[in-house]
Design an enzyme around this catalytic site. Structure first.
Site, PDB file in Angstrom:
ATOM      1  N   GLU A  60       0.811  -1.228   0.000  1.00 43.95           N
ATOM      2  CA  GLU A  60       0.000   0.000   0.000  1.00 43.95           C
ATOM      3  C   GLU A  60       0.840   1.274   0.000  1.00 43.95           C
ATOM      4  O   GLU A  60       0.618   2.170   0.811  1.00 43.95           O
ATOM      5  CB  GLU A  60      -0.942  -0.001   1.220  1.00 43.95           C
ATOM      6  CG  GLU A  60      -1.897  -1.160   1.222  1.00 43.95           C
ATOM      7  CD  GLU A  60      -2.690  -1.300   2.522  1.00 43.95           C
ATOM      8  OE1 GLU A  60      -3.884  -1.609   2.416  1.00 43.95           O
ATOM      9  OE2 GLU A  60      -2.124  -1.136   3.617  1.00 43.95           O
TER      10      GLU A  60
HETATM   11  C1  TNX Z   1      -4.341  -4.273   4.558  1.00 41.98           C
HETATM   12  S1  TNX Z   1      -2.548  -6.616   4.292  1.00 41.98           S
HETATM   13  C2  TNX Z   1      -3.089  -3.991   5.075  1.00 41.98           C
HETATM   14  C3  TNX Z   1      -2.965  -3.551   6.464  1.00 41.98           C
HETATM   15  C4  TNX Z   1      -4.296  -3.441   7.139  1.00 41.98           C
HETATM   16  C5  TNX Z   1      -5.162  -4.597   6.734  1.00 41.98           C
HETATM   17  C6  TNX Z   1      -6.459  -4.672   7.444  1.00 41.98           C
HETATM   18  C7  TNX Z   1      -1.560  -5.488   4.090  1.00 41.98           C
HETATM   19  C8  TNX Z   1      -0.294  -5.886   3.540  1.00 41.98           C
HETATM   20  N1  TNX Z   1      -1.934  -4.235   4.397  1.00 41.98           N
HETATM   21  O1  TNX Z   1      -2.284  -2.319   6.517  1.00 41.98           O
HETATM   22  O2  TNX Z   1      -4.095  -3.445   8.520  1.00 41.98           O
HETATM   23  O3  TNX Z   1      -5.391  -4.510   5.357  1.00 41.98           O
HETATM   24  O4  TNX Z   1      -7.137  -5.842   7.148  1.00 41.98           O
END
Ligand code: TNX
Length: 476
Positions: free
Chosen positions: A293
């Protein structure tokens, strides 16, 4: 006996059995690791039967529990054999890890027979399908103290999981002491989602967690999430910001707004120090660099950054792991990609790298079970106990072969979780099912599993686990 999770590879029940009594001894030899497993077994037996058994070095008489390292390599480094007959109980393995898994199975047999000390005669031969059987705990969104982490380690290890990935840093908090950058914890550890403090592990406490995990045959994998998810670090040190101004500390749950400066040498000086200090106190050969992200990092910059970050990790003699978005970047052949959603994993597949699979809609323990689940998120969907079990990790992901996959990991993100009871409620009973997918031979069936899980409820009660009484199961 029909309550065992993960399901053993082979199990044969026969007539007769063995009666435990206060005279029964645990014969474990003198070697440190096996001795410790013997003592752990004595604790389990006391908890489940109230008998307080002696742990001894050697004993000629029949009627005892023997832990034996037998040098038999056929069951691999983690397999074991467990035999209960009228002469006693024998657990044999080629390694202490195998003996440890044998006593976990025995512990479940004990609570299947709570009303009696009479254990049914059985012969079990068991070894894991995947070498990577992991759980992940997010201690950044909410902080969990050392004792909570130890309890989670006990619980995952009981289900024969052998990796705990600790998500140590995120926008909402920095949770590990770094001596050369003290403000990371003086400033960056003081917050968490929705307030209430925060916290961090000193390096001594981290080592204590690592040691405890080792005694349960669990490897601690640290994650420092970069280059995004870094607001807590950016808030601690103005010089890490492109603007040279520190943002405010953050207690919300939005993602994707923070980034380290990719074209600033201080960023790499910072990461050199963080990786070096943490690598020194991490015996595992792995280091997780995050990489998810990164919406606030321009695409080209992301590549530049991940290439340099990988180099820092390898310079510290660790193998890099990253969320599968890193597949867009030229990877070191040893780097492991962790799939969680979308098609980003294909880049790492094309490069021939290995995978840990954590599909969000199957393994994310922080997703709600149903609309009315009081905790959790929903972005990857609602995940009932049945849904989380009912998939085949070896072929679930298009284009990945079973041989591309080291194993599976069940992440637990903690935006909505505050206490250990919350953790247990979201993880149980989905985590035992995921542990079974990682351990047991292929070809499992939900219809059979749900009957075993129904019987297994009593065992989770005996372990005082705050589990969700899912309507998918007719609990006994
Ligand atoms: C996605 S999974 C994220 C996290 C969040 C999560 C909540 C991932 C690599 N990144 O930053 O906490 O979703 O479900």
């Amino acid at each position: 006996m029909h309550n065992l999770i993960p399901k053993p590879a082979s199990i044969t029940i026969s007539e007769g059995g063995f009666l435990l009594s206060s005279e029964t001894k645990i014969v474990s030899g003198t070697e440190g690791a096996i001795r410790a497993i013997g003592r752990l077994l004595a604790e389990y037996i006391e908890q489940h039967t109230k008998l307080n058994l002696a742990v001894v070095d050697a004993h000629q008489n029949l009627g005892n529990i023997h832990l034996i390292l037998n040098g038999d390599t056929r069951l691999g480094e983690e397999g074991y054999e467990l035999i209960v007959d009228s002469y006693g109980i024998r657990i044999q393995a080629n390694s202490p890890a195998g003996l440890f898994y044998g006593i976990q199975t025995l512990r479940q047999i004990l609570s299947a027979n709570q009303s009696t000390l009479n254990l049914p005669a059985v012969s079990i031969t068991d070894s894991p399908r995947f070498s990577w059987r992991g759980a992940m705990l997010d201690v950044a969104r909410h902080f969990f103290c050392v004792d909570d982490v130890k309890r989670y380690i006990d619980l995952i290890a009981h289900y024969k999981m052998n990796r705990l990935h600790l998500h140590l840093t995120d926008d909402q908090g920095w949770r590990i002491e770094i001596k050369s950058w003290p403000k990371l914890t003086e400033v960056g550890a003081q917050t968490q989602v929705n307030g209430g403090g925060g916290g961090f592990y000193t390096q001594e406490q981290y080592k204590e967690i690592v040691e405890y995990a080792k005694s349960r045959f669990v490897m601690i994998i640290p994650e420092i999430d970069t280059p995004g998810h870094t607001n807590a670090a950016l808030a601690s040190y103005p010089e890490l910001n492109i603007s040279e101004e520190a943002p405010k500390l953050y207690e919300g749950t939005e993602v994707g707004f923070s980034s380290l400066g990719v074209h600033m040498e201080v960023t790499y000086k910072f990461l050199d120090d963080v990786v070096r200090e943490l690598a020194e106190i991490t015996p595992a050969p792995y280091f997780h660099i995050g990489g998810d992200e990164t919406h606030a990092t321009p695409k080209e910059d992301f590549k530049t950054f991940i290439e340099r970050m990988q180099k820092i990790v390898y310079a510290n003699n660790k193998i890099a792991i990253g969320w599968a978005e890193i597949g867009e970047v030229a990877l070191n052949p040893q780097t492991i990609a962790q799939h969680w959603q979308g098609a980003a994993y294909k880049g790492a597949k094309e490069q021939g790298n290995k995978f840990i699979v954590s599909p969000g809609n199957k393994t994310y323990l922080d997703m709600k079970y149903a609309e009315d689940t009081p905790l959790g998120l929903t972005w990857a969907g609602l995940i009932s106990v049945k849904d989380s079990y009912n998939w085949e990790p070896g072929s679930y992901m298009q284009e990945l072969e079973e041989s591309d996959i080291l194993g599976i990991e069940a992440p637990l993100w903690s935006e909505t979780l505050v206490t250990m009871k919350d953790i247990e409620f979201m993880a149980f009973p989905r985590l035992p099912g995921l542990a079974e997918l990682a351990w047991s031979p292929k070809g499992l069936s939900w219809d059979e599993y749900k009957l075993r899980l129904a019987k297994h409820g009593k065992h989770m009660q005996a372990l005082d686990i705050n589990f969700f009484k899912s309507p998918d199961v007719d609990w006994e």
